[in-house]
Design an enzyme around this catalytic site. Structure first.
Site, mmCIF file in Angstrom:
data_model
loop_
_atom_site.group_PDB
_atom_site.id
_atom_site.type_symbol
_atom_site.label_atom_id
_atom_site.label_comp_id
_atom_site.label_asym_id
_atom_site.label_seq_id
_atom_site.Cartn_x
_atom_site.Cartn_y
_atom_site.Cartn_z
ATOM 1 N N ASP A 25 0.838 -0.961 0.054
ATOM 2 C CA ASP A 25 0.044 0.239 -0.019
ATOM 3 C C ASP A 25 0.891 1.242 0.261
ATOM 4 O O ASP A 25 1.906 1.212 0.604
ATOM 5 C CB ASP A 25 -0.838 -0.147 1.134
ATOM 6 C CG ASP A 25 -1.553 1.384 1.512
ATOM 7 O OD1 ASP A 25 -2.723 1.526 1.070
ATOM 8 O OD2 ASP A 25 -1.067 2.142 2.331
ATOM 9 N N ASP A 124 -4.212 2.227 -4.850
ATOM 10 C CA ASP A 124 -3.127 2.260 -4.235
ATOM 11 C C ASP A 124 -2.649 0.855 -3.383
ATOM 12 O O ASP A 124 -1.999 1.068 -2.570
ATOM 13 C CB ASP A 124 -3.198 3.622 -3.053
ATOM 14 C CG ASP A 124 -4.287 2.973 -1.948
ATOM 15 O OD1 ASP A 124 -5.120 2.223 -2.215
ATOM 16 O OD2 ASP A 124 -4.358 3.880 -0.879
ATOM 17 N N GLU A 125 -3.163 -0.181 -3.768
ATOM 18 C CA GLU A 125 -2.870 -1.419 -2.922
ATOM 19 C C GLU A 125 -2.771 -2.621 -3.842
ATOM 20 O O GLU A 125 -3.652 -2.783 -5.040
ATOM 21 C CB GLU A 125 -4.021 -1.528 -2.018
ATOM 22 C CG GLU A 125 -3.833 -2.443 -1.028
ATOM 23 C CD GLU A 125 -4.889 -2.441 0.319
ATOM 24 O OE1 GLU A 125 -4.806 -1.550 0.885
ATOM 25 O OE2 GLU A 125 -5.486 -3.390 0.380
#
Length: 439
Positions: A25, A124-125
């Protein structure tokens, strides 16, 4: 299963998959990207990325770590809750820029794993299976560290890494330890052997991946109030109460997840949703129905793109915060369909049934019980000709919209002042796609 102690139930993990999974992340992704664009260190910046910053009801989408620490401003905070005289720099989201950065991050991941062993979970992960990467890049922790270093050197962003024996454990390690553990370079490992000292220490059920407030309430009714309670409960009773989901919750509480990324792992999406926060309070119910229709048609087009149908429709209306009425959320079971016309009719029926004459500010349209489309199931109350005509019309409309954009074909009602389709067409991910630097 075996009893290691008289009072606690433990699992035998010898036959469970043992993989080397990274869940990565980017810390405060949107805010960190904005910080880098302004030549600021992500951990030192004082930035809040806010949807509709000129609107008191606008939402914080991301806040820099220092903003969270000093002012308790975080994702979901409203504009009016941000301290007026703080040092926080409020910026509008630039979704196209964030997606560009995400693609650059994914390219870094591809240096270390094959595309089959990479799953981009969100903007974002991502999950990476590095089980077969050791000969080239070293141990799991060394690979994680090198990826963090690459992201920092090339993009000046800070990556946090959860490491686990399966995707579930890696995700939990990320959310519950790695994101906060700066002393260990924002890394944390959770394995099968650590379940009692990690997962079972999570007291709040809703802090666990996959458990929402409704499931929590049902578990509470069974006397289950934390993850340890869940892991010790009778799995057969859980399955009776929640069907297959109950069994899955039980095994997840023991850290068991048999997902293999190379088996084309994708999250099991069981709902499609569209949300609209209106620019102002809508007084006229007709105007509200126009937006409901727009959102429903966009959702229906998405169903058809994937060859799916829905058999549960849900409408949520949020009234203005100026009233003392929160709004309503109701759903209804329907015959499986992907028809825009039918779905709009169902949504309007829900609206007319539960609407009260208060100003409306939020509209959410959700389709549940998503399933692959089967052969036509003709109703006794509709002719074959009408069904086929509707099907052909949907195909033509979808074709035109895919080629020329959603707003190339709109109902006349969407052209009125209160229609929102044109405004949404300028958004990306529900927010401005603008890539120009905010001043």
């Amino acid at each position: 299963m075996s009893k290691k102690q008289e009072t606690l139930l433990y699992m035998d993990y010898s036959n469970e998959p043992h993989r080397d999974i990274l869940c990565i992340d980017i810390k405060s992704f949107f805010a960190s990207v904005e910080a880098v664009e302004r030549h600021q260190h992500p951990l030192e910046a004082m930035i809040a990325v806010v949807s509709k910053p000129d609107n008191n009801g606008g939402l914080v989408l991301a806040a820099s770590p220092r903003v969270k620490e000093l002012y308790n401003v975080k994702t979901g905070t409203r504009v009016y809750e941000i301290p007026k005289h703080s040092q926080i720099e409020i910026v509008e989201p630039r979704m196209a820029l964030y997606l560009k950065k995400n693609l650059e991050i994914v390219e870094i991941f591809k240096r270390y794993v094959s595309i089959e062993d990479l799953h981009v979970y969100s903007s974002d992960e991502s999950f990476l299976d590095v089980t077969f990467s050791h000969a080239l890049f070293g141990t799991t922790k060394e690979i994680a560290h090198q990826i963090q270093l690459d992201i920092w050197k090339e993009l000046h962003l800070i990556a946090t890494v959860g490491i686990g024996d399966n995707p579930l454990l890696a995700k939990l390690a990320l959310d519950h330890q790695a994101k906060k553990d700066d002393k260990n370079n924002y890394q944390a490992y959770w394995g099968y052997k650590d379940v009692e000292s990690t997962i079972w220490q999570i007291e709040k059920l809703t802090d666990f991946w996959g458990i929402g407030s409704r499931t929590e309430a049902k578990l509470n009714q069974l006397g289950i109030h934390n993850l340890k309670d869940l892991a010790q409960y009778d799995v057969h009773k859980l399955k009776d109460r929640f069907n297959i989901i109950g069994e899955q919750l039980f095994f997840h509480a023991h850290g068991i997840d048999r997902t293999i990324l190379s088996d084309h792992f994708t999250p099991k999406e069981n709902s499609f949703s569209k949300n609209q926060i209106l620019n102002r309070d809508y007084i006229n119910p007709y105007d509200v129905q126009v937006v409901i229709g727009e959102l429903t048609e966009e959702n229906a087009m998405r169903l058809r793109e994937h060859g799916l149908t829905t058999s549960i429709v849900k409408l949520t209306i949020g009234y203005s915060k100026q009233t003392n009425h929160p709004g309503f959320s109701h759903q209804m079971t329907i015959e499986p369909t992907d028809s825009s016309k039918k779905l709009v009719n169902y949504m309007n029926r829900l609206f007319r049934k539960y609407y009260e004459p208060y100003p409306v500010r939020i509209i959410n349209v959700t389709f549940h019980k998503i399933a692959p489309k089967q052969d036509y199931q003709l109703s006794l109350f509709e002719s074959t000709e009408d069904v086929l005509k509707d099907e052909r019309l949907n195909k033509v409309v979808d074709l035109v919209r895919r080629k020329y954009g959603y707003t190339s074909l709109l109902h006349a009602s969407s052209l009125i002042q209160n229609g929102m389709a044109f405004q949404r067409s300028k958004l990306l991910g529900g927010h401005q796609a603008n890539t120009e630097e905010n001043n």
